[in-house]
Design a protein around this motif. Structure first.
Motif, PDB file in Angstrom:
ATOM      1  N   SER A 141      51.773   3.623   3.996  1.00 34.49           N
ATOM      2  CA  SER A 141      52.395   3.675   5.461  1.00 34.49           C
ATOM      3  C   SER A 141      52.527   5.208   5.521  1.00 34.49           C
ATOM      4  CB  SER A 141      53.613   2.911   5.417  1.00 34.49           C
ATOM      5  OG  SER A 141      53.323   1.704   4.810  1.00 34.49           O
ATOM      6  N   THR A 142      52.641   5.596   7.083  1.00 33.01           N
ATOM      7  CA  THR A 142      52.822   6.678   7.544  1.00 33.01           C
ATOM      8  C   THR A 142      53.888   6.660   8.638  1.00 33.01           C
ATOM      9  OG1 THR A 142      51.355   6.767   9.755  1.00 33.01           O
ATOM     10  CG2 THR A 142      50.256   7.497   7.521  1.00 33.01           C
ATOM     11  N   GLU A 193      60.379   8.117   9.697  1.00 34.49           N
ATOM     12  CA  GLU A 193      61.547   6.989   9.584  1.00 34.49           C
ATOM     13  C   GLU A 193      61.521   6.211   8.484  1.00 34.49           C
ATOM     14  OE1 GLU A 193      58.637   6.698  11.272  1.00 34.49           O
ATOM     15  OE2 GLU A 193      58.586   4.792  12.194  1.00 34.49           O
ATOM     16  N   LEU A 194      60.259   6.139   7.791  1.00 35.29           N
ATOM     17  CA  LEU A 194      60.180   5.134   6.707  1.00 35.29           C
ATOM     18  C   LEU A 194      60.841   5.373   5.217  1.00 35.29           C
ATOM     19  CD1 LEU A 194      56.470   4.056   7.175  1.00 35.29           C
ATOM     20  CD2 LEU A 194      58.460   3.217   8.259  1.00 35.29           C
ATOM     21  N   ILE A 235      64.295   3.375   8.634  1.00 34.62           N
ATOM     22  CA  ILE A 235      63.964   2.067   8.443  1.00 34.62           C
ATOM     23  C   ILE A 235      63.279   1.844   7.370  1.00 34.62           C
ATOM     24  CG2 ILE A 235      63.738   1.312  11.104  1.00 34.62           C
ATOM     25  CD1 ILE A 235      60.643   1.072  10.447  1.00 34.62           C
ATOM     26  N   SER A 256      58.498  -1.863   5.580  1.00 33.08           N
ATOM     27  CA  SER A 256      58.061  -3.258   5.538  1.00 33.08           C
ATOM     28  C   SER A 256      56.548  -3.697   5.633  1.00 33.08           C
ATOM     29  CB  SER A 256      58.744  -4.198   6.412  1.00 33.08           C
ATOM     30  OG  SER A 256      58.163  -4.067   7.711  1.00 33.08           O
ATOM     31  N   GLY A 264      50.656   2.626  11.082  1.00 30.79           N
ATOM     32  CA  GLY A 264      50.941   3.389  11.781  1.00 30.79           C
ATOM     33  C   GLY A 264      50.253   4.590  12.011  1.00 30.79           C
ATOM     34  N   GLY A 265      50.750   5.502  12.957  1.00 33.98           N
ATOM     35  CA  GLY A 265      50.148   6.729  12.951  1.00 33.98           C
ATOM     36  C   GLY A 265      48.858   6.824  14.167  1.00 33.98           C
ATOM     37  N   SER A 321      48.886   5.168  17.261  1.00 33.72           N
ATOM     38  CA  SER A 321      49.285   5.248  18.755  1.00 33.72           C
ATOM     39  C   SER A 321      48.792   6.480  19.501  1.00 33.72           C
ATOM     40  CB  SER A 321      50.704   4.736  18.910  1.00 33.72           C
ATOM     41  OG  SER A 321      51.478   5.851  18.194  1.00 33.72           O
ATOM     42  N   PRO A 379      47.989  -0.761  13.369  1.00 36.59           N
ATOM     43  CA  PRO A 379      49.337  -0.160  14.087  1.00 36.59           C
ATOM     44  C   PRO A 379      50.636  -0.142  13.235  1.00 36.59           C
ATOM     45  CG  PRO A 379      48.438  -2.015  15.133  1.00 36.59           C
ATOM     46  CD  PRO A 379      47.477  -1.912  14.015  1.00 36.59           C
ATOM     47  N   GLY A 380      51.607   0.367  13.510  1.00 34.51           N
ATOM     48  CA  GLY A 380      52.888   0.411  13.120  1.00 34.51           C
ATOM     49  C   GLY A 380      53.851  -0.944  13.118  1.00 34.51           C
ATOM     50  N   PRO A 385      55.405  -4.018  13.013  1.00 38.95           N
ATOM     51  CA  PRO A 385      54.884  -5.050  11.837  1.00 38.95           C
ATOM     52  C   PRO A 385      54.191  -6.398  12.102  1.00 38.95           C
ATOM     53  CG  PRO A 385      57.280  -4.270  11.789  1.00 38.95           C
ATOM     54  CD  PRO A 385      56.763  -3.695  12.880  1.00 38.95           C
TER      55      PRO A 385
HETATM   56  P1  AMP Z   1      53.718   3.699  15.124  1.00 36.13           P
HETATM   57  O1  AMP Z   1      52.610   2.871  15.410  1.00 36.13           O
HETATM   58  O2  AMP Z   1      53.782   4.513  14.095  1.00 36.13           O
HETATM   59  O3  AMP Z   1      54.145   4.637  16.356  1.00 36.13           O
HETATM   60  O4  AMP Z   1      54.982   2.791  14.839  1.00 36.13           O
HETATM   61  C1  AMP Z   1      55.405   1.815  15.605  1.00 36.13           C
HETATM   62  C2  AMP Z   1      56.709   1.071  15.478  1.00 36.13           C
HETATM   63  O5  AMP Z   1      56.401   0.513  14.256  1.00 36.13           O
HETATM   64  C3  AMP Z   1      57.806   2.077  15.333  1.00 36.13           C
HETATM   65  O6  AMP Z   1      58.788   1.170  15.710  1.00 36.13           O
HETATM   66  C4  AMP Z   1      57.752   2.004  13.754  1.00 36.13           C
HETATM   67  O7  AMP Z   1      59.068   2.443  13.283  1.00 36.13           O
HETATM   68  C5  AMP Z   1      57.352   0.871  13.330  1.00 36.13           C
HETATM   69  N1  AMP Z   1      56.777   0.962  12.046  1.00 36.13           N
HETATM   70  C6  AMP Z   1      55.776   1.737  11.511  1.00 36.13           C
HETATM   71  N2  AMP Z   1      55.369   1.767  10.503  1.00 36.13           N
HETATM   72  C7  AMP Z   1      56.347   0.787   9.803  1.00 36.13           C
HETATM   73  C8  AMP Z   1      56.313   0.286   8.415  1.00 36.13           C
HETATM   74  N3  AMP Z   1      55.388   0.814   7.422  1.00 36.13           N
HETATM   75  N4  AMP Z   1      57.250  -0.628   8.153  1.00 36.13           N
HETATM   76  C9  AMP Z   1      57.943  -1.093   9.363  1.00 36.13           C
HETATM   77  N5  AMP Z   1      57.799  -0.595  10.621  1.00 36.13           N
HETATM   78  C10 AMP Z   1      57.083   0.435  10.773  1.00 36.13           C
END
Ligand code: AMP
Ligand code: MG
Length: 422
Positions: free
Chosen positions: A199-200, A203-204, A216, A219, A266-267, A269, A313-314, A316
């Motif tokens: 995961s990237t 905030e994780l 957070i 997950s 994640g990462g 977007s 995508p990030g 969940p």
């Molecule tokens: P991102 O696509 O990285 O911009 O993440 C979109 C949303 O998903 C944000 O609210 C992140 O905090 C959440 N998110 C990203 N990665 C995770 C992860 N591994 N577990 C839970 N939530 C995540």
């Protein structure tokens, strides 16, 4: 290091990375996948959930002999008295399952027989015991049975030399039993697909540590781990990484070196993709897509060295939806499966109104039940792509097509079950 198939496909006229329809993305991915070829021989019990790597040919007839489908009386149909309601025959012996009657049956003789017992020589039909009256060694057989009734034929399940299980089949409990019925104790399967995941996100935090403000728990690594395990893969969990090019480059290199497939979350977007894009172009060839679906808009797909890469995508719920719609079937192909298909759509009546805007395919979370007048489906409330509890409450997706707007209760909609995938 451009993969030529990827390049060709991405140059097609109708290729639009900023608005990829779900079907198009799936088709595109399907074109660049080639199944693994390494195999191993294992015991059939260990083969449960694995993919069969050779046609399994039946070495015997199953069943090996004509036998009875009933407890009853075996006789020769031609001996029935013409025009009569019953025919009296003489009992000459008994055929048990595993202990056949070895004598020869003469005209108007019959044999007591049990289910699975070998048909005595000379007999062709079995009368079930409830239809027969017995008076000493005189047995009254009803005349209305058809010749061959209640008889199972040698080889009716499988004949010697026939392909019993095709290469590319997922080995299930039924296949386990079928292989055993042929006396086959070991089979050749493809080796498990190794899938690295990480995961990237700054905030994780991993479970076990305390959360600071704005942090957070990660997950996605757990849902992805679960879905990969369910899909019969060997997950390799590399952890979670902050959004730093150095860290993520290292993670991609490690992942591609040890796995057939790399799955990240994640990462991808718009705000974050740029540096990842740049880095991945050094390591391989990766395409970033905006898929015309909700949840799950941004996604990346490509090759990093020899590994296939899925950048999910990030959010969940978006992770689970994109895995279901794209990654699952791609893994099946890579695993060597030729029998895989996504669960088909089922029609169900909506129990509540549903909000939607035209323009994207939506996968809303639903609960499908059997009502008095057929299938009914209700959605699980808030459909935000961060609301993972909606996935735990649901048993299906309510699939709403691109052009559809809001849908009223009572409308028949398409539903796709989780079972077998999630
Ligand atoms: P991102 O696509 O990285 O911009 O993440 C979109 C949303 O998903 C944000 O609210 C992140 O905090 C959440 N998110 C990203 N990665 C995770 C992860 N591994 N577990 C839970 N939530 C995540
Ligand atoms: Mg992020």
């Amino acid at each position: 290091m451009m993969n030529s198939t990827l390049r060709e496909l991405s140059c097609a006229d109708d290729y639009d990375p900023n608005s990829m329809p779900v079907d198009k993305a799936r088709e595109f991915i399907g074109k660049v996948l080639s199944p693994i070829t390494d195999t191993e021989r294992i015991h059939i019990r260990a083969a449960l959930g694995r993919v069969v790597a050779e046609d399994i040919v039946s070495p015997i007839d199953v069943p090996g002999h004509d036998n009875s489908a009933m407890d009853g009386w075996a006789y020769r149909h031609a001996d029935l008295a013409p025009g009569a309601v019953t025919t009296v025959m003489r009992r000459v012996g008994t055929s048990y399952a595993g202990k056949p009657y070895l004598g020869v049956v003469a005209r108007c003789e019959c044999v007591r027989i049990f289910t699975g017992a070998v048909m005595p020589e000379g007999c062709d039909t079995v009368a079930m015991q409830e239809r027969v009256t017995v008076d000493g060694d005189k047995v009254h057989i009803p005349n209305d049975l058809k010749a061959g009734q209640n008889r199972r034929f040698r080889g009716e399940d499988l004949k010697t030399g026939a392909v019993a299980i095709r290469k590319g089949t997922l080995f299930t409990p039924a296949h386990l039993g079928l292989a055993a019925s042929l006396g086959i104790g070991e089979i050749k399967v493809y080796r498990k697909l190794r899938v690295a995941l990480f995961s990237t996100g700054d905030e994780l935090k991993s479970i076990g540590s305390n959360l600071g403000v704005g942090e957070i728990y990660d997950s996605n690594r757990y849902t992805i781990y679960g879905m990969l395990t369910r899909a019969g893969c060997e997950p390799i969990d590399l952890g979670n990484f902050i959004d730093s090019p150095e860290e993520i480059r290292g993670a991609f290199q490690r992942a591609a070196a040890c796995a057939d497939v790399v799955v990240t979350s994640g990462g991808v977007s718009v705000g974050e993709a740029d540096f990842i894009k740049q880095m991945l172009n050094e390591l391989g060839e990766v395409l970033f897509w905006k898929i015309a679906m909700k949840p799950g808009r941004p996604m990346a797909y490509g090759k990093i060295q020899n590994a296939h890469f899925f950048g999910l995508p990030g959010n969940p719920v978006a992770v689970m939806v994109t895995f279901y719609q794209f990654v699952r079937s791609a893994l099946a192909t890579l695993q060597g499966r030729t029998d895989y298909a996504l669960p088909p759509y089922v029609k169900a009546k909506l129990a509540n109104n549903v909000k939607k805007l035209p323009g994207r395919t939506e996968f809303q979370r639903g609960v499908l039940t059997m009502g008095a007048n057929g299938y009914e489906v209700r959605t699980t409330g808030d459909q935000g792509s961060g609301i993972l509890s909606s996935m735990t409450q649901a048993n299906c997706f309510v699939v709403l097509g691109t052009d559809v707007g809001g849908v009223e209760a009572g409308t028949v909609v398409d539903v796709q079950m989780f079972e077998g995938v999630m």
